[in-house]
Every structure is written in C-alpha cells, then in structure tokens.
Design a protein around this motif. Structure first.
Motif, PDB file in Angstrom:
ATOM      1  N   ASP A 142      36.095  41.008  51.935  1.00  0.00           N
ATOM      2  CA  ASP A 142      35.265  40.251  50.991  1.00  0.00           C
ATOM      3  C   ASP A 142      34.692  41.140  49.887  1.00  0.00           C
ATOM      4  N   GLN A 154      40.420  39.046  49.278  1.00  0.00           N
ATOM      5  CA  GLN A 154      40.805  37.637  49.334  1.00  0.00           C
ATOM      6  C   GLN A 154      41.949  37.341  48.380  1.00  0.00           C
ATOM      7  N   ASN A 189      32.258  42.841  45.159  1.00  0.00           N
ATOM      8  CA  ASN A 189      33.221  41.788  44.806  1.00  0.00           C
ATOM      9  C   ASN A 189      32.767  41.029  43.567  1.00  0.00           C
ATOM     10  N   GLN A 190      31.487  40.663  43.528  1.00  0.00           N
ATOM     11  CA  GLN A 190      30.993  39.908  42.379  1.00  0.00           C
ATOM     12  C   GLN A 190      31.177  40.716  41.091  1.00  0.00           C
ATOM     13  N   THR A 245      30.313  32.521  43.440  1.00  0.00           N
ATOM     14  CA  THR A 245      29.808  32.590  44.807  1.00  0.00           C
ATOM     15  C   THR A 245      29.619  31.183  45.354  1.00  0.00           C
ATOM     16  N   LEU A 270      33.673  29.652  42.375  1.00  0.00           N
ATOM     17  CA  LEU A 270      34.299  29.756  43.695  1.00  0.00           C
ATOM     18  C   LEU A 270      33.436  29.018  44.710  1.00  0.00           C
ATOM     19  N   LEU A 290      39.041  28.664  45.396  1.00  0.00           N
ATOM     20  CA  LEU A 290      38.776  29.524  46.565  1.00  0.00           C
ATOM     21  C   LEU A 290      40.102  29.782  47.284  1.00  0.00           C
TER      22      LEU A 290
HETATM   23  C1  RAM Z   1      29.803  33.930  48.580  1.00  0.00           C
HETATM   24  C2  RAM Z   1      29.694  35.402  48.763  1.00  0.00           C
HETATM   25  C3  RAM Z   1      31.032  36.018  49.075  1.00  0.00           C
HETATM   26  C4  RAM Z   1      32.101  35.526  48.113  1.00  0.00           C
HETATM   27  C5  RAM Z   1      32.180  34.044  48.170  1.00  0.00           C
HETATM   28  C6  RAM Z   1      33.198  33.470  47.206  1.00  0.00           C
HETATM   29  O1  RAM Z   1      29.717  33.251  49.768  1.00  0.00           O
HETATM   30  O2  RAM Z   1      29.143  35.980  47.622  1.00  0.00           O
HETATM   31  O3  RAM Z   1      30.931  37.411  49.038  1.00  0.00           O
HETATM   32  O4  RAM Z   1      33.331  36.075  48.375  1.00  0.00           O
HETATM   33  O5  RAM Z   1      30.919  33.506  47.833  1.00  0.00           O
END
Ligand code: RAM
Length: 354
Positions: A142, A154, A189-190, A245, A270, A290
């Motif tokens: 993640d 992902q 990730n963000q 997120t 997402l 997603l």
């Molecule tokens: C949230 C979190 C997670 C991310 C997803 C898409 O739940 O920030 O890290 O990968 O969204």
C-alpha cells in the motif's frame, strides 16, 4: 457462520493447503550486511520450501479504515493457505509513531515477516531495520518505506496518477480548477500519486486543468468531511475534487451529496464500490477507481512468504507464485505490482462487492 473469506480465494485455500513441510530457518537475511540492509541479499532458490508456522505480521496504516480491513482479510487468507500465523497489529491513528510500537512488538514476538503500509517513508525505518536484524523479512504494501526488502504496490504510481487525471478531466469537461483531498501529508503512496498526477497534468492535453490546492483529511472521516467543506469555502468556484483515499472520497461525496454543490462539483478519486455506491446512485459521483484491496493483501502475504523462505530476494526479474492470483515478477527496486486499477461507474458498480 459463513466463512469470511471471499469466494474466489476460498477456492484456492484447499488447493494450497498442501504446501507445508518441515520448519526451517525462515529468512534469507545476510547477517554480514550491516548498514542499509534493505534490498536483495543472497541468491534466490525458487524451490525453497515455505516453512510451516511462519509468523506474519500485517501492519496497516491504521486499524479502523474499511480499506485496510479488506486488504488484511486477503492477507489472512494467504497466510492460512501457507499454514502460517497471521497477526494484525496497529493503532487507530495513521501515524508512524504508533507503527514503531507495533513493529517493535512484532519483532519481539519473533516475527518472520512484517508487512507494513508505512505512514512515513523514513520514521519507521530504524525499528524495521532492527526487526530485520532479528530475523524478519520486511515487505511494504500500500504505502512503502525506504527500507523495505520488497514493495507490493496496488498498481504503478504512474498509472494511478494518470487514471486520476483522466477521470477529473473527463468529469469537468477538460478545463477548470480542482483540488486534492489527500490522507496524511507523509504517506508515501499518497505523495507518489499526487506527484504522478502533477507529471500527467504537465502534458499538453491537460493544459486547461489546474490543481489549485491540496488538503489533508488524515484518513479520518470527520476531518476529511471538514476539509472538503473548507475547500468549498476557500474556492467557491472549484470544479472538482480528486481524493486518492477511500476515506477522503467517501467523506467528500457525503458532503457534496447534501449540499448546494451537488451536480456542480465533481468528486472522484480512489474509493471502494461498497462505500461509493450510494453516491453514484444519487448522481453525486460519476466515476472513481480502485483495485481489489483483498487481492493486494493476498499478494503481499504470498510475496512475504516467498521472501522469507528465500524463493525470492527482491531482485528484479525473480518470479514467484501467489496462490490463486498466479505468477508475479519482481520489478525494479523490488516492486511487485498487483495490476491496473478498475474504473467504476453506474454501469459496472453493481458487479463489485468490496
Ligand atoms: C486509503 C488509504 C490507503 C490507500 C487507499 C486508496 O484507505 O489512504 O493507503 O491506498 O485509501
């Protein structure tokens, strides 16, 4: 009681219950390597046995996030198929400080594999390095840290950034202003996805799209809702919001669905189909994207076991089998990519249940 495991993974569980044999060491850690111990060490043995009873610890960014709950369900399925011991550890806040505590606890309990979604790329590294010295293989999933042995992503960061830009562009007619509602400011990730979006935005095709603000809801529902509200106060003419997120996009959609901005401000990003369904049905959201979160956890489980057993070391080009998901290859920098994201809209959302 029904078995909580998703149907397609259940099929695999019985087939792979056969994998276990006698326990052996469990890691390929080269003790001679002292400083930066991340990255490939030793030589891969694709036929190495995966020992029974591997202690696999999954540390999501936080515990009360519907997304990571699904991811870790997939992880638990993989660990069960591999006859390992699954433990989930974490706090309710997405902070590196709380993760350090849980990394240390996992290490002290003799963890063989730590699978972590890092809340900060560096702050978790001293304790992860110690855990590695203590015999654990270190897997990022993640959200990566700078000291993992492999990272189960992902999708590619570039593809996620491009998908986000394509969706917002389409939804606001190719021109206008939008903001990003992110999770925490230090989440690897963000930040990678926002950086990837910025690169795509620099392309000629998107010259009329402007990213005017980035705010952080810290993957807290209420904070995200308030940040969305704040965005509309600071930018009353905003055309759209991208929230990469699952917590943020659901909160943003909830705010807009009940406001004067419904139908005026596009919300995308997402999200999980189950959280977003009502907002697609009521017309607040056109489309969002997603991957299957459960498959991310499942793949991370198999990758971690392969690493711990020495089937892979994290070097580019190595391959391993991830149960029901089939074969995967380690890419540059120890990255293993689940696959492309799916875009959900009114036409397909009912085909998905996660
Ligand atoms: C949230 C979190 C997670 C991310 C997803 C898409 O739940 O920030 O890290 O990968 O969204």
């Amino acid at each position: 009681m029904t078995d909580p495991r998703p149907r397609h993974l259940l099929l695999a569980a019985s087939a792979f219950a056969v994998l276990m044999t006698a326990a052996c060491g469990g890691t390929t850690i080269d003790d001679a390597q002292e400083e930066d111990t991340s990255g490939p060490t030793g030589t891969a043995d694709p036929d190495a046995e995966i020992p029974e009873g591997l202690k696999m610890d999954f540390l999501p960014k936080q515990l009360n996030n519907p997304y990571s709950d699904i991811v870790n369900e997939g992880g638990a399925v993989a660990v069960e198929e591999l006859a390992g011991e699954f433990t989930e550890r974490g706090g309710t806040e997405p902070t590196a400080d709380s993760q350090v505590e849980y990394i240390n606890a996992a290490s002290q309990a003799g963890s063989d594999v730590i699978v972590i979604a890092a809340n900060d790329p560096d702050a978790v590294c001293p304790s992860l390095d110690q855990a590695r010295d203590n015999g654990a293989a270190i897997v990022g999933y993640d959200s990566n840290a700078n000291c993992t042995d492999i990272f189960v992503n992902q999708s590619s960061d570039e593809l996620i950034g491009r998908t986000l830009v394509e969706m917002i562009s389409e939804q606001i007619g190719g021109e206008g202003t939008f903001a990003v509602l992110s999770a925490t400011p230090n989440a690897t990730n963000q930040n990678a996805w926002i950086a990837a979006m910025e690169e795509v935005l620099a392309e000629e095709e998107y010259a009329d799209l402007e990213l005017v603000d980035t705010v952080y809801g810290n993957d807290d529902d209420l904070q995200s809702f308030q940040e969305m509200q704040g965005l509309m106060q600071s930018h009353p003419d905003l055309d759209g919001v991208v929230s990469p997120t699952t917590v943020g996009i659901a909160a943003a959609a909830r705010y807009v669905s009940d406001s004067e901005y419904k139908g005026e401000v596009a919300i995308t990003g997402l999200g999980t189909p189950n959280q977003m369904r009502e907002f697609v049905e009521d017309g607040t959201v056109d489309s969002f994207a997603l991957w299957n979160p459960e498959e991310l956890g499942y793949l991370a489980g198999y990758a971690g076991a392969a690493l711990s057993a020495g089937r892979i070391t994290g070097a580019e080009g190595e391959t391993f089998e991830a149960g029901d998901l089939g074969d995967y290859t380690v890419e540059a920098d120890g990255e293993i990519v689940l696959g492309p994201p799916t875009v959900f809209d009114a036409d397909n959302i009912d085909d998905f249940d996660f």
